[in-house]
Design an enzyme around this catalytic site. Structure first.
Site, mmCIF file in Angstrom:
data_model
loop_
_atom_site.group_PDB
_atom_site.id
_atom_site.type_symbol
_atom_site.label_atom_id
_atom_site.label_comp_id
_atom_site.label_asym_id
_atom_site.label_seq_id
_atom_site.Cartn_x
_atom_site.Cartn_y
_atom_site.Cartn_z
ATOM 1 C CG HIS A 1 -2.177 0.820 0.898
ATOM 2 N ND1 HIS A 1 -2.108 2.255 1.192
ATOM 3 C CD2 HIS A 1 -3.220 0.629 0.590
ATOM 4 C CE1 HIS A 1 -3.291 2.719 0.832
ATOM 5 N NE2 HIS A 1 -4.118 1.847 0.382
ATOM 6 C CG ASP B 1 -8.333 -4.547 -3.359
ATOM 7 O OD1 ASP B 1 -9.591 -4.168 -3.308
ATOM 8 O OD2 ASP B 1 -7.436 -3.391 -3.786
HETATM 9 N N1 COA Z 1 3.858 -7.818 -4.558
HETATM 10 C C1 COA Z 1 5.367 -7.626 -4.654
HETATM 11 N N2 COA Z 1 6.046 -6.719 -4.485
HETATM 12 C C2 COA Z 1 5.340 -5.433 -4.221
HETATM 13 C C3 COA Z 1 4.219 -5.584 -4.073
HETATM 14 C C4 COA Z 1 3.611 -6.589 -4.232
HETATM 15 N N3 COA Z 1 1.962 -6.570 -4.141
HETATM 16 N N4 COA Z 1 3.687 -4.182 -3.893
HETATM 17 C C5 COA Z 1 4.979 -3.361 -3.668
HETATM 18 N N5 COA Z 1 6.041 -4.240 -3.847
HETATM 19 C C6 COA Z 1 7.413 -3.983 -3.872
HETATM 20 C C7 COA Z 1 7.590 -3.316 -5.372
HETATM 21 O O1 COA Z 1 8.025 -4.319 -6.395
HETATM 22 C C8 COA Z 1 8.906 -2.319 -4.904
HETATM 23 O O2 COA Z 1 10.034 -3.173 -4.813
HETATM 24 P P1 COA Z 1 11.532 -2.611 -5.396
HETATM 25 O O3 COA Z 1 11.726 -1.399 -4.437
HETATM 26 O O4 COA Z 1 12.480 -3.763 -5.120
HETATM 27 O O5 COA Z 1 11.348 -2.232 -6.881
HETATM 28 C C9 COA Z 1 8.471 -2.002 -3.769
HETATM 29 O O6 COA Z 1 7.557 -2.981 -3.014
HETATM 30 C C10 COA Z 1 7.576 -0.665 -3.692
HETATM 31 O O7 COA Z 1 6.474 -0.745 -4.635
HETATM 32 P P2 COA Z 1 5.790 0.292 -5.396
HETATM 33 O O8 COA Z 1 5.283 -0.379 -6.465
HETATM 34 O O9 COA Z 1 6.934 1.459 -5.870
HETATM 35 O O10 COA Z 1 4.735 1.008 -4.505
HETATM 36 P P3 COA Z 1 3.914 1.908 -4.387
HETATM 37 O O11 COA Z 1 3.512 2.739 -3.230
HETATM 38 O O12 COA Z 1 3.969 2.874 -5.931
HETATM 39 O O13 COA Z 1 2.482 1.073 -5.064
HETATM 40 C C11 COA Z 1 0.654 -0.314 -4.673
HETATM 41 C C12 COA Z 1 1.520 0.775 -3.830
HETATM 42 C C13 COA Z 1 -0.539 -0.716 -3.939
HETATM 43 C C14 COA Z 1 0.189 -0.006 -6.060
HETATM 44 C C15 COA Z 1 1.637 -1.577 -4.635
HETATM 45 O O14 COA Z 1 1.901 -2.069 -3.484
HETATM 46 C C16 COA Z 1 0.855 -2.814 -5.722
HETATM 47 O O15 COA Z 1 1.248 -2.842 -6.824
HETATM 48 N N6 COA Z 1 0.149 -3.644 -5.094
HETATM 49 C C17 COA Z 1 -0.463 -4.776 -5.721
HETATM 50 C C18 COA Z 1 -1.841 -4.273 -6.321
HETATM 51 C C19 COA Z 1 -2.754 -3.952 -5.202
HETATM 52 O O16 COA Z 1 -3.044 -4.794 -4.432
HETATM 53 N N7 COA Z 1 -3.689 -2.740 -5.151
HETATM 54 C C20 COA Z 1 -4.704 -2.418 -4.500
HETATM 55 C C21 COA Z 1 -4.157 -1.254 -3.466
HETATM 56 S S1 COA Z 1 -5.255 -1.167 -2.253
#
Ligand code: COA
Length: 370
Positions: A256, A307
């Site tokens: 998140h 979710d």
């Molecule tokens: N599974 C695996 N790795 C994850 C992850 C996940 N669900 N969510 C984040 N990470 C990792 C990323 O790969 C990244 O790793 P790195 O620094 O080695 O590249 C790090 O954690 C930071 O992730 P990032 O995508 O930059 O965080 P964000 O704040 O931009 O994104 C979300 C937040 C929610 C979009 C992200 O956690 C995600 O894509 N989750 C899955 C989708 C989801 O469940 N969305 C609903 C949100 S309520």
């Protein structure tokens, strides 16, 4: 100028609707835990719109208005019949909500009162649209809303054509409360950006629906159910998740932007998942989910978000997988409308800057010399 990718940590405006402070989520200053335990979705709608819980007569008035506003114009239902049956229900909902504006005589009325009335119609009619498309695509006739029913009861009734059980209504109502608002999440922000141009509320809501549809936002719950299906058995959890992590794939339903120590909504959905999967004889979904949670937390330090467990909750309620995100929209309509009305009340155009990193000092080259 400093660039903040994804606007992380940027505070874009003041709001008095919803707060996330030190990992605690509150609507109007009330902890989500108290609301999930005690409130109804209609009380939460009132709270988000007015900042206080309704008194008995105020709640009755809102319930009456929602009941009276639920009927969708026949033209909109007829147009839904023309949609291709294989489109995603979020695409259908985006189009259907947009077409509501065409038949709303107040669509362009920007007064506070008209926007309030439109917000009531949006909350009341969105479940009707989702249920109508879900039935029409199967060759079934839509079921008219019952003005006496709550939003949760009405949706399940219109979807299945029969009255839901008390357990299903309660579980669904709680899910609606938990998804109702989340301050400046991507879809709410999209809605606020749109209406900050002083365009109409429907345009803002259509932007918000489009943003919610994406798998990094509301679309994640559907992907979680797909993952559970693909994993299939408890024994397959570990190899599946390890392979996905090795391949740098994101595990849907984890992580998140704001919560780093866990999403306070997840525990409610975890408990509901435990109870409901047991009631319908699908315990393996809960067992798999728990194992996924343990592994992803151990390996990546990531916690489940709203979710993750909502997927097994909705499967247990017999809901089709591609309706999960439209259900999120039914709930979040309350937050979207609250935020849009707040934006109108104290508006300023939202227009950030971009840090330009493209080429400079280029010249126009005639087409035959390129
Ligand atoms: N599974 C695996 N790795 C994850 C992850 C996940 N669900 N969510 C984040 N990470 C990792 C990323 O790969 C990244 O790793 P790195 O620094 O080695 O590249 C790090 O954690 C930071 O992730 P990032 O995508 O930059 O965080 P964000 O704040 O931009 O994104 C979300 C937040 C929610 C979009 C992200 O956690 C995600 O894509 N989750 C899955 C989708 C989801 O469940 N969305 C609903 C949100 S309520």
């Amino acid at each position: 100028m400093t660039t903040t990718k994804g606007l992380e940590g940027v505070v874009a405006a003041q709001s008095s609707i919803c707060s996330i402070i030190d990992g605690v989520l509150c609507y109007g200053g009330i902890n989500i835990d108290e609301l999930a335990e005690n409130a109804t979705f209609e009380e939460v709608v009132y709270l988000l719109w007015h900042g206080v819980l309704p008194k008995r007569d105020q709640l009755s008035a809102l319930q009456k208005q929602l009941g009276e506003s639920a009927a969708v114009p026949q033209e909109v239902i007829d147009s839904i019949r023309t949609y291709p049956r294989d489109v995603h229900p979020m695409a259908a909902l985006r189009t259907a909500v947009s077409s509501l504006a065409l038949y709303d005589k107040e669509a362009q009325d920007m007064s506070l009162e008209a926007n309030y009335r439109k917000s009531i119609r949006l909350i009341a009619q969105t479940p009707v649209l989702v249920a109508a498309f879900a039935r029409i695509r199967k060759g079934l006739e839509p079921v008219a809303p019952n003005p006496q029913f709550s939003v949760a009861q009405n949706f399940l009734y219109m979807l299945n054509g029969k009255e839901p059980t008390g357990t299903a209504i309660k579980a669904f109502d709680t899910a609606l409360i938990l998804h109702a608002d989340h301050e400046f999440n991507a879809s709410t922000f999209a809605g606020r950006v749109t209406v900050a141009t002083l365009t109409d509320i429907y345009s803002g809501i259509v932007s918000a629906i489009g943003a919610l549809k994406g798998p990094l936002h509301g679309g994640a719950n559907e992907q979680v159910a797909a993952m559970l299906d693909e994993i299939g058995t408890i024994d397959n959890v570990e190899p599946y998740i390890r392979k996905a992590l090795d391949n740098k794939q994101k595990i849907m339903g984890f992580g998140h932007r704001v919560y780093k120590d866990g999403d306070p909504r997840a525990k409610w959905l975890r408990q509901m998942s435990k109870e409901l999967t047991q009631q319908v004889g699908r315990e393996e979904l809960y067992q798999m989910s728990i194992k996924i949670e343990d592994l992803v937390t151990k390996e990546k330090g990531l916690k489940p978000n709203v979710d993750f467990y909502s997927a097994s909750v909705y499967v247990s309620l017999g809901l089709e997988r591609d309706l999960f995100t439209p259900i999120f929209a039914i709930s979040r309509m309350s937050g979207w409308t609250a935020h849009i009305m707040e934006q109108y009340e104290n508006n300023r155009l939202i227009r950030p800057r971009a840090e330009y990193i493209g080429p400079v000092n280029q010249h126009y080259v005639p087409i035959d010399q390129r």
